[in-house]
Scaffold this motif. Structure first.
Motif, PDB file in Angstrom:
ATOM      1  N   TRP A 169       0.816  -1.214   0.000  1.00  0.00           N
ATOM      2  CA  TRP A 169       0.000   0.000   0.000  1.00  0.00           C
ATOM      3  C   TRP A 169       0.850   1.266   0.000  1.00  0.00           C
ATOM      4  CZ3 TRP A 169       1.794  -2.067   4.458  1.00  0.00           C
ATOM      5  CH2 TRP A 169       2.198  -1.204   5.460  1.00  0.00           C
ATOM      6  N   PHE A 170       1.967   1.220   0.684  1.00  0.00           N
ATOM      7  CA  PHE A 170       2.819   2.402   0.842  1.00  0.00           C
ATOM      8  C   PHE A 170       3.475   2.818  -0.463  1.00  0.00           C
ATOM      9  CE2 PHE A 170       5.004  -1.478   1.936  1.00  0.00           C
ATOM     10  CZ  PHE A 170       6.174  -1.424   1.194  1.00  0.00           C
ATOM     11  N   GLU A 171       3.667   1.865  -1.388  1.00  0.00           N
ATOM     12  CA  GLU A 171       4.289   2.220  -2.657  1.00  0.00           C
ATOM     13  C   GLU A 171       3.400   3.155  -3.456  1.00  0.00           C
ATOM     14  OE1 GLU A 171       7.111  -0.315  -4.757  1.00  0.00           O
ATOM     15  OE2 GLU A 171       5.980  -1.999  -3.918  1.00  0.00           O
ATOM     16  N   ALA A 172       2.094   2.884  -3.445  1.00  0.00           N
ATOM     17  CA  ALA A 172       1.165   3.778  -4.141  1.00  0.00           C
ATOM     18  C   ALA A 172       0.988   5.080  -3.371  1.00  0.00           C
ATOM     19  CB  ALA A 172      -0.180   3.086  -4.332  1.00  0.00           C
ATOM     20  N   ILE A 173       0.744   4.984  -2.072  1.00  0.00           N
ATOM     21  CA  ILE A 173       0.456   6.180  -1.273  1.00  0.00           C
ATOM     22  C   ILE A 173       1.642   7.144  -1.259  1.00  0.00           C
ATOM     23  CG2 ILE A 173       0.279   6.890   1.153  1.00  0.00           C
ATOM     24  CD1 ILE A 173      -2.060   5.175   1.500  1.00  0.00           C
ATOM     25  N   ASP A 174       2.848   6.621  -1.069  1.00  0.00           N
ATOM     26  CA  ASP A 174       4.024   7.505  -1.028  1.00  0.00           C
ATOM     27  C   ASP A 174       4.216   8.244  -2.349  1.00  0.00           C
ATOM     28  OD1 ASP A 174       4.492   6.776   1.561  1.00  0.00           O
ATOM     29  OD2 ASP A 174       6.197   5.472   1.136  1.00  0.00           O
ATOM     30  N   ARG A 175       3.904   7.574  -3.456  1.00  0.00           N
ATOM     31  CA  ARG A 175       4.018   8.236  -4.753  1.00  0.00           C
ATOM     32  C   ARG A 175       2.923   9.290  -4.928  1.00  0.00           C
ATOM     33  NH1 ARG A 175       6.531   3.391  -5.382  1.00  0.00           N
ATOM     34  NH2 ARG A 175       8.002   3.138  -7.127  1.00  0.00           N
ATOM     35  N   LEU A 176       1.702   8.934  -4.546  1.00  0.00           N
ATOM     36  CA  LEU A 176       0.585   9.859  -4.711  1.00  0.00           C
ATOM     37  C   LEU A 176       0.748  11.099  -3.840  1.00  0.00           C
ATOM     38  CD1 LEU A 176      -2.246   7.180  -4.760  1.00  0.00           C
ATOM     39  CD2 LEU A 176      -1.581   8.632  -6.691  1.00  0.00           C
ATOM     40  N   LYS A 177       1.358  10.934  -2.675  1.00  0.00           N
ATOM     41  CA  LYS A 177       1.559  12.074  -1.778  1.00  0.00           C
ATOM     42  C   LYS A 177       2.568  13.082  -2.337  1.00  0.00           C
ATOM     43  CE  LYS A 177       0.363  10.053   2.708  1.00  0.00           C
ATOM     44  NZ  LYS A 177       0.883   9.630   4.032  1.00  0.00           N
ATOM     45  N   GLN A 178       3.375  12.652  -3.282  1.00  0.00           N
ATOM     46  CA  GLN A 178       4.297  13.586  -3.925  1.00  0.00           C
ATOM     47  C   GLN A 178       3.577  14.454  -4.945  1.00  0.00           C
ATOM     48  OE1 GLN A 178       7.607  13.979  -2.987  1.00  0.00           O
ATOM     49  NE2 GLN A 178       6.844  12.643  -1.353  1.00  0.00           N
ATOM     50  N   LYS A 179       2.336  14.068  -5.245  1.00  0.00           N
ATOM     51  CA  LYS A 179       1.497  14.843  -6.166  1.00  0.00           C
ATOM     52  C   LYS A 179       0.283  15.348  -5.389  1.00  0.00           C
ATOM     53  CE  LYS A 179       4.141  14.205  -9.755  1.00  0.00           C
ATOM     54  NZ  LYS A 179       4.750  15.318 -10.505  1.00  0.00           N
ATOM     55  N   ASN A 180      -0.767  15.734  -6.109  1.00  0.00           N
ATOM     56  CA  ASN A 180      -1.923  16.362  -5.464  1.00  0.00           C
ATOM     57  C   ASN A 180      -3.054  15.342  -5.278  1.00  0.00           C
ATOM     58  OD1 ASN A 180      -3.767  18.161  -4.430  1.00  0.00           O
ATOM     59  ND2 ASN A 180      -4.041  19.308  -6.340  1.00  0.00           N
ATOM     60  N   ILE A 181      -2.795  14.287  -4.516  1.00  0.00           N
ATOM     61  CA  ILE A 181      -3.828  13.286  -4.244  1.00  0.00           C
ATOM     62  C   ILE A 181      -4.887  13.889  -3.319  1.00  0.00           C
ATOM     63  CG2 ILE A 181      -2.388  12.299  -2.391  1.00  0.00           C
ATOM     64  CD1 ILE A 181      -5.056  10.432  -4.502  1.00  0.00           C
ATOM     65  N   GLN A 182      -6.171  13.710  -3.681  1.00  0.00           N
ATOM     66  CA  GLN A 182      -7.242  14.311  -2.887  1.00  0.00           C
ATOM     67  C   GLN A 182      -8.286  13.304  -2.405  1.00  0.00           C
ATOM     68  OE1 GLN A 182      -8.914  17.847  -4.589  1.00  0.00           O
ATOM     69  NE2 GLN A 182      -6.934  18.849  -4.838  1.00  0.00           N
ATOM     70  N   LEU A 183      -8.393  12.155  -3.096  1.00  0.00           N
ATOM     71  CA  LEU A 183      -9.435  11.189  -2.730  1.00  0.00           C
ATOM     72  C   LEU A 183      -9.052   9.805  -3.233  1.00  0.00           C
ATOM     73  CD1 LEU A 183     -12.392  10.812  -1.584  1.00  0.00           C
ATOM     74  CD2 LEU A 183     -13.178  11.155  -3.935  1.00  0.00           C
ATOM     75  N   ILE A 184      -9.427   8.774  -2.470  1.00  0.00           N
ATOM     76  CA  ILE A 184      -9.218   7.383  -2.876  1.00  0.00           C
ATOM     77  C   ILE A 184     -10.567   6.674  -2.866  1.00  0.00           C
ATOM     78  CG2 ILE A 184      -8.214   5.164  -2.186  1.00  0.00           C
ATOM     79  CD1 ILE A 184      -5.802   6.692  -1.119  1.00  0.00           C
ATOM     80  N   LEU A 185     -10.843   5.904  -3.916  1.00  0.00           N
ATOM     81  CA  LEU A 185     -12.052   5.099  -4.010  1.00  0.00           C
ATOM     82  C   LEU A 185     -11.663   3.624  -4.037  1.00  0.00           C
ATOM     83  CD1 LEU A 185     -13.977   7.015  -6.845  1.00  0.00           C
ATOM     84  CD2 LEU A 185     -13.833   7.552  -4.407  1.00  0.00           C
ATOM     85  N   CYS A 186     -12.445   2.778  -3.380  1.00  0.00           N
ATOM     86  CA  CYS A 186     -12.146   1.344  -3.361  1.00  0.00           C
ATOM     87  C   CYS A 186     -13.433   0.535  -3.235  1.00  0.00           C
ATOM     88  CB  CYS A 186     -11.198   0.991  -2.214  1.00  0.00           C
ATOM     89  SG  CYS A 186     -11.899   1.165  -0.558  1.00  0.00           S
ATOM     90  N   GLY A 187     -13.285  -0.784  -3.335  1.00  0.00           N
ATOM     91  CA  GLY A 187     -14.372  -1.726  -3.099  1.00  0.00           C
ATOM     92  C   GLY A 187     -13.915  -2.745  -2.073  1.00  0.00           C
ATOM     93  N   HIS A 188     -14.122  -4.015  -2.386  1.00  0.00           N
ATOM     94  CA  HIS A 188     -13.611  -5.160  -1.632  1.00  0.00           C
ATOM     95  C   HIS A 188     -14.418  -5.478  -0.371  1.00  0.00           C
ATOM     96  CE1 HIS A 188     -10.672  -8.238  -0.788  1.00  0.00           C
ATOM     97  NE2 HIS A 188     -10.380  -7.730   0.390  1.00  0.00           N
ATOM     98  N   GLY A 189     -14.874  -4.490   0.348  1.00  0.00           N
ATOM     99  CA  GLY A 189     -15.570  -4.736   1.618  1.00  0.00           C
ATOM    100  C   GLY A 189     -17.058  -4.963   1.481  1.00  0.00           C
ATOM    101  N   HIS A 190     -17.602  -4.777   0.258  1.00  0.00           N
ATOM    102  CA  HIS A 190     -19.022  -5.010  -0.032  1.00  0.00           C
ATOM    103  C   HIS A 190     -19.945  -4.107   0.783  1.00  0.00           C
ATOM    104  CE1 HIS A 190     -18.967  -9.087  -2.281  1.00  0.00           C
ATOM    105  NE2 HIS A 190     -17.780  -8.498  -2.389  1.00  0.00           N
ATOM    106  N   ALA A 191     -19.440  -3.004   1.305  1.00  0.00           N
ATOM    107  CA  ALA A 191     -20.257  -2.136   2.145  1.00  0.00           C
ATOM    108  C   ALA A 191     -19.888  -0.679   1.879  1.00  0.00           C
ATOM    109  CB  ALA A 191     -20.052  -2.463   3.620  1.00  0.00           C
ATOM    110  N   ASN A 192     -20.832   0.220   2.125  1.00  0.00           N
ATOM    111  CA  ASN A 192     -20.565   1.650   2.025  1.00  0.00           C
ATOM    112  C   ASN A 192     -19.857   2.122   3.288  1.00  0.00           C
ATOM    113  OD1 ASN A 192     -21.780   2.039  -0.498  1.00  0.00           O
ATOM    114  ND2 ASN A 192     -23.814   2.258   0.416  1.00  0.00           N
ATOM    115  N   ARG A 193     -18.673   2.679   3.116  1.00  0.00           N
ATOM    116  CA  ARG A 193     -17.918   3.163   4.277  1.00  0.00           C
ATOM    117  C   ARG A 193     -17.128   4.410   3.905  1.00  0.00           C
ATOM    118  NH1 ARG A 193     -15.319  -2.681   5.873  1.00  0.00           N
ATOM    119  NH2 ARG A 193     -17.248  -3.682   6.545  1.00  0.00           N
ATOM    120  N   GLN A 194     -17.081   5.331   4.827  1.00  0.00           N
ATOM    121  CA  GLN A 194     -16.230   6.498   4.672  1.00  0.00           C
ATOM    122  C   GLN A 194     -14.942   6.227   5.433  1.00  0.00           C
ATOM    123  OE1 GLN A 194     -18.416  10.085   5.092  1.00  0.00           O
ATOM    124  NE2 GLN A 194     -16.619  11.418   5.104  1.00  0.00           N
TER     125      GLN A 194
END
Length: 614
Positions: free
Chosen positions: A176-201
């Motif tokens: 996970w850190f490989e993606a996050i560390d790269r995105l933090k060097q840019k203007n990351i503002q939101l992440i969308l995902c699935g996997h949990g089969h439920a609506n969660r913030q």
């Protein structure tokens, strides 16, 4: 010229389709699981509902498109999604890749890619694959997707980014850190995902995130999805029941430049301090590939042979790990190569089995199957034995590539390395079946089925072992089974609550024990002669939660145990005491191979080959 083409490709990917309207309204669709009981019907209903809504501009689909990753399921999903009258962007999830009969090749072929990049308004949407690919473990964004992400971010400037992945961006992904560390060097503002089969913030290291529900109906009459609106830098999520109602917003997220470059916050990253505790273990050299290595290594006197998910067979210099030659196939490779008589044999998801000259990498012959070939080849007495995804298990001449025999009654696809014992050959498949064939004729001697209704509990990934006229297997159903090698009669079959085995096992050098690793992180030795499942040896090691399917190896009275998070553990065979540990990466260890002079070859899913000297 190649660099120029690569640049233009990156620019095209970055621009993609642009949606300039304000506000932006799109659908977040996830976990459709085509192939499950109601998956297709639920998706058709959702597609019809989306088509009838003129305010929706596009659809983002965050993985687990299918139930089992089969060719038929992927083609059906594509057929249904092609009915959308809006553009749609899709990435795979673990169900699309971990049990894929095509080695995750069909998803890429049918949908065109396993990543996406496009602009909507001021926002740049980026999506990557999540794995795990063909080997049970926590998720992992494939190495080649990380390389792709680097190329996109390089030209992203300061565009606000919305990142999409099937998994939450936390420790449920090995990297996970490989993606996050790269995105933090840019203007990351939101992440969308699935996997949990439920609506969660959610929130991942200061980045706001939203998990979208599964499209499946579950215990209700109708499934559902989310309509997402971005207006005035605010994201709102509303759940939609197709044909019935759109509920009020259940999540409202303000998105903005988070300015991580100037942040002093610190977050957990995997530690390599364990290597300092065992300074006697050194990495003699490490080779880093640009693709995943879901296979392992084979060696001769001078070279090490490894395969990757870019479809390459790579020969490395044994002394320094430098590439000597590469041979390209047209599909991802998950088969561990085998070498004999100066011939390297491997198999590819491009439907071919290859034999290459070990010195130069020149193809000597190839044999075509009807589907992907994911099984690991085994060479014995000038014959190659290998299973494929087309229902065939083949015996092929090593020198000439001619078919000796072909058993065509396998009901599922084969990924394991077969076992040869007492002039018979044994292997499992992803259809709950375990087979025994006569090695000379290829005729069926016996077949056993575990009786499970789910293919995902098959005895398919373990490398079976045998001794004393008994064959042993472990499987995801958490049973260990001992068979009469000649008749297939079950001698014992046991599931123990305090000894939850999975797919990782190995035979001791003296054949008195089958080493098994439990999901609870313990390593046991099971008696090979007892008439019931009898743990008679236990190591002092504790690994934590552990689902790596990679085989356990004993060599020179040392038991080498692989883990799902890149650490190799060496255990004294007699006492069970831990001798040393070494962490190569945070990815799944896909293979361990002892070589001469207290050296061990380690391969990891994130593309590393490391030669340890201890």
């Amino acid at each position: 010229m190649k660099k120029l083409l690569s640049f233009f490709t990156t620019v095209i990917l970055l621009v993609g389709i642009a949606y300039s309207q304000d506000p932006i309204t799109f659908v977040h669709l996830s976990d459709t699981h085509i192939g499950s009981a109601t998956g297709a019907e639920d998706l058709r209903r959702t597609v019809k509902d989306i088509n009838e809504n003129p305010t929706i501009q596009f659809v983002v689909i965050s993985g687990d498109i299918t139930e089992f990753g089969s060719d038929e399921e992927i083609k059906l999903a594509k057929q249904i999604l092609d009915s959308l009258n809006k553009p749609w962007h899709i990435v795979p999830g673990n169900h699309d890749s971990n049990w894929s009969e095509s080695g995750s090749n069909t998803f890429k072929k049918i949908f065109g890619s396993e990543t996406f990049s496009f602009k909507a308004g001021q926002y740049l949407f980026l999506g990557t694959h999540s794995g795990p690919n063909m080997r049970m473990s926590p998720g992992q964004i494939p190495r080649e997707n990380i390389v792709w992400l680097d190329s996109i971010l390089k030209v992203a400037d300061d565009k606000p980014i919305i990142f999409v992945n099937h998994y939450p961006q936390d420790s449920s992904l090995n990297n996970w850190f490989e993606a996050i560390d790269r995105l933090k060097q840019k203007n990351i503002q939101l992440i969308l995902c699935g996997h949990g089969h439920a609506n969660r913030q959610l929130n991942f290291e200061g980045i706001p995130a939203v998990m979208g529900r599964s499209n499946l109906r579950a215990k209700k009459e109708i499934g559902g999805y989310n309509i997402v609106t971005i207006k005035n830098n605010t994201v709102s999520y509303r759940e939609r029941t197709p044909g019935v109602e759109t509920k009020p917003a259940w999540a409202t997220v303000e998105i903005k430049n988070l300015d991580f470059k100037n942040s002093t916050a610190s977050y957990y990253r995997p530690s390599y301090d364990i290597n300092k505790a065992f300074p006697g273990v050194k990495e003699k050299w490490t080779y880093q590939d640009n693709s995943d290595i879901g296979s392992g290594t084979a060696t001769n006197n001078k070279l090490i042979f490894v395969t990757n998910t870019n479809g390459e067979v790579v020969a490395l210099n044994k002394k320094n790990g430098k590439p000597v030659w590469k041979y390209f196939t047209q599909g991802k490779i998950y088969a561990i190569p085998a070498v004999s008589d100066n011939i390297v044999v491997t198999a590819s998801s491009d439907n071919f089995i290859y034999a290459l000259d070990a010195k130069k990498g020149k193809m000597l012959w190839k044999l075509q199957a009807e589907k992907a070939v994911l099984g690991n080849p085994l060479i014995r007495d000038g014959v190659v034995y290998i299973g494929a995804s087309d229902g065939h298990f083949r015996a092929i001449g090593l020198k000439d590539g001619k078919l000796h025999w072909d058993f065509n009654e396998v009901k599922g696809f084969v990924v394991t390395r077969p076992l040869i014992y007492n002039n018979q050959i044994y292997f499992g498949c992803w259809n709950n079946d375990f087979y025994c064939l006569d090695i000379t004729s290829g005729k069926l001697r016996w077949k056993w089925n575990n009786g499970s209704s789910g293919r995902m509990l098959s005895p398919a990934a373990c490398f079976p072992v045998a001794t004393g006229s008994r064959v042993f297997i472990v499987a995801p159903d958490r049973y260990m089974t001992s068979f009469d090698a000649n008749t297939g009669d079950v001698i014992w079959r046991k599931q123990m609550p305090d000894l939850r085995v999975r797919e990782s096992m190995g035979l001791s050098k003296d054949s008195s024990l089958v080493f098994v690793k439990t999901m609870d992180g313990n390593v046991y030795g099971i008696s090979t002669s007892a008439n019931e499942m009898s743990p008679v040896w236990k190591s002092d090691v504790y690994l934590g939660y552990e689902i790596s399917p990679t085989a356990i190896i004993e060599n020179n009275n040392i038991v080498f145990v692989p883990t799902q998070s890149g650490t190799t553990v060496a255990i004294d065979r007699m006492s069970g005491k831990t001798l040393w540990k070494h962490k190569t990466s945070n990815g799944l260890i896909t293979n361990l191979l002892p070589v001469a002079n207290n050296q061990l070859l380690v391969t990891t899913m994130d593309g590393k080959v490391s030669l340890l000297k201890f």
